[in-house]
Write an enzyme that holds these catalytic residues in place. Structure first.
Site, PDB file in Angstrom:
ATOM      1  N   GLY A  14       7.693  -5.372  -1.169  1.00 40.54           N
ATOM      2  CA  GLY A  14       7.850  -4.252  -2.117  1.00 40.54           C
ATOM      3  C   GLY A  14       7.662  -2.932  -1.385  1.00 40.54           C
ATOM      4  N   ARG A  75      12.581  -9.060   0.347  1.00 35.90           N
ATOM      5  CA  ARG A  75      11.700 -10.228   0.409  1.00 35.90           C
ATOM      6  C   ARG A  75      12.620 -11.344   0.869  1.00 35.90           C
ATOM      7  NH1 ARG A  75       7.159  -8.447  -2.527  1.00 35.90           N
ATOM      8  NH2 ARG A  75       7.598  -7.132  -4.325  1.00 35.90           N
ATOM      9  N   ASP A 106       0.962  -8.526   2.127  1.00 41.83           N
ATOM     10  CA  ASP A 106       0.499  -9.845   2.586  1.00 41.83           C
ATOM     11  C   ASP A 106       1.629 -10.857   2.782  1.00 41.83           C
ATOM     12  OD1 ASP A 106       0.857  -9.960  -0.135  1.00 41.83           O
ATOM     13  OD2 ASP A 106      -0.932 -11.150  -0.539  1.00 41.83           O
ATOM     14  N   THR A 129       1.653  -1.223   0.866  1.00 41.45           N
ATOM     15  CA  THR A 129       1.827  -1.827  -0.464  1.00 41.45           C
ATOM     16  C   THR A 129       1.022  -1.004  -1.461  1.00 41.45           C
ATOM     17  OG1 THR A 129       1.180  -3.690  -1.895  1.00 41.45           O
ATOM     18  CG2 THR A 129       0.024  -3.530   0.196  1.00 41.45           C
ATOM     19  N   ASP A 131      -0.472  -2.221  -3.852  1.00 44.30           N
ATOM     20  CA  ASP A 131      -1.490  -3.098  -4.444  1.00 44.30           C
ATOM     21  C   ASP A 131      -2.894  -2.932  -3.868  1.00 44.30           C
ATOM     22  OD1 ASP A 131       0.462  -4.131  -6.048  1.00 44.30           O
ATOM     23  OD2 ASP A 131       0.756  -5.957  -4.873  1.00 44.30           O
ATOM     24  N   ASP A 133      -4.345  -4.633  -1.617  1.00 46.27           N
ATOM     25  CA  ASP A 133      -5.008  -5.944  -1.658  1.00 46.27           C
ATOM     26  C   ASP A 133      -5.175  -6.591  -0.279  1.00 46.27           C
ATOM     27  OD1 ASP A 133      -2.302  -6.257  -1.308  1.00 46.27           O
ATOM     28  OD2 ASP A 133      -2.093  -7.919  -2.716  1.00 46.27           O
ATOM     29  N   ARG A 175       0.266  -8.190  -9.443  1.00 40.50           N
ATOM     30  CA  ARG A 175       0.483  -9.603  -9.836  1.00 40.50           C
ATOM     31  C   ARG A 175      -0.783 -10.419  -9.636  1.00 40.50           C
ATOM     32  NH1 ARG A 175       6.163 -10.546  -7.456  1.00 40.50           N
ATOM     33  NH2 ARG A 175       5.002 -10.012  -5.597  1.00 40.50           N
TER      34      ARG A 175
END
Ligand code: F6P
Length: 326
Positions: A14, A75, A106, A129, A131, A133, A175
């Site tokens: 993304g 992706r 990731d 990203t 996110d 994360d 997500r």
């Protein structure tokens, strides 16, 4: 070992605001060090299809402030196969690219790690990203911009929510992780936040919302991470209404608006520092690592650690949401 003469840079997974600033820093640092740079289009697909463009310092002019990625992203399904990675390796060898800077999250780093184990291709990961994360960095590139985008949107929602005594369920991205939901919940004064890291109890949520109403609050915002176990915002709103039909509820799914836009100054600086450090790491023969920012300093983390260890949300922040919603 002779110093590398040619490296490649790609963006994968993304997209996130600030990826362009990271590309620019990678290209300019390499050129500053007398190293050639090749831009690989569309993530790992570009490796497989040899979609390569030589990049000079001027090729990355005026992109620092732009969202998205000039290299485009993907992706890649093909890169998940042994054959796809073999093809990518063959193309790299043919082109003379000796090392890679991989800007992504990731999923991208997992692919790069497998590729490295199979073919021993030197690479350094740059965390890009929204996110946030990845273990090994306090912030990922794009997170701050996305957080500000959400905050601005929720501020606007609050104006209309308060004018109508409504409860808004606002769905944000994430997500598998609730970083954006938790931070935006604090930044916007949400009544509650629902995140994948915690089991959602709809009855408790209804109880909180009823008590907010009794306390004469004229609106409530509930931030829902898209990956919450109770469902997305639409699902949660249905469940809440089924238990208590007196609420006037509305749902806003912010979606991909969170991924676009001009990167904030923080994201531009982060991306510039990490793109620069990634090149120096490659040139000092490091590989299989991610560069990140820990307590204000650039730090390197083994890629398998970055992708496998959980970056836990701070419990104090969860309590903060509850405490400030009294
Ligand atoms: O990983 C970044 C992210 O924006 C997630 O927050 C979200 O779940 C996902 O990507 C959406 O991906 P796509 O754009 O492929 O639908």
């Amino acid at each position: 070992m002779a110093r590398m003469k040619k490296i490649g840079v790609l963006t994968s997974g993304g997209d996130s605001p600030g990826m362009n600033a990271a590309i620019r820093a990678t290209v300019r640092t390499a050129i500053y060090e007398g190293v050639e740079v090749v831009g690989i289009q569309e993530g790992f697909n570009g490796l497989i299809n040899a979609n390569f463009t030589p990049l000079n310092a001027r090729a990355v002019s005026n992109i620092l402030q732009r969202g998205g990625t000039i290299l485009q992203s993907a992706r890649s399904k093909e890169f998940r196969t042994v054959e796809g990675r073999q093809c990518a390796y063959d193309q790299l060898k043919k082109s003379g690219i000796e090392g890679l800077v991989i800007i992504g999250g990731d999923g991208s780093f997992t692919g790069a790690h497998i590729f490295d184990q199979e073919h021993r291709i030197p690479f350094v990961g740059v965390p890009g990203t929204i996110d946030n994360d990845l273990y090994g960095t306090d912030f990922t590139i794009g997170y701050d911009t996305a957080l500000n985008t959400i905050t601005n949107a929720v501020d606007k929602i609050k104006d209309t929510a308060a004018s109508h005594n409504r409860i808004f369920f606002v769905e944000v991205m994430g997500r598998d992780t609730g970083y954006l939901a938790l931070s935006s919940g604090i930044a916007t004064g949400a009544e509650d936040i629902l995140i994948p890291e915690e089991i959602t109890d709809v009855e408790e949520l209804v109880h909180n919302l009823v008590s907010a109403k009794k306390q004469k609050k004229n609106s409530s915002i509930v931030i829902v991470a898209e990956g919450d176990d109770g469902g997305g915002a639409i699902e949660i709103a249905k469940k809440v209404n089924a238990l208590y039909s007196d609420f006037d509820t509305r749902v806003t799914v912010l979606g991909h608006v969170q991924r676009g836009g001009k990167p904030t100054a923080q994201d531009r600086i982060l991306a510039s520092r990490l793109g620069n450090s990634a090149v120096y790491a490659l040139l000092s023969e490091k590989s299989g690592i991610m560069v990140g920012l820990k307590n204000g300093e650039v730090k390197e983390t083994e890629i398998d650690v970055a992708i496998s260890k959980d970056k836990n949300l701070k419990p104090q922040l969860l309590q903060l949401v509850d405490a400030l919603a009294v």
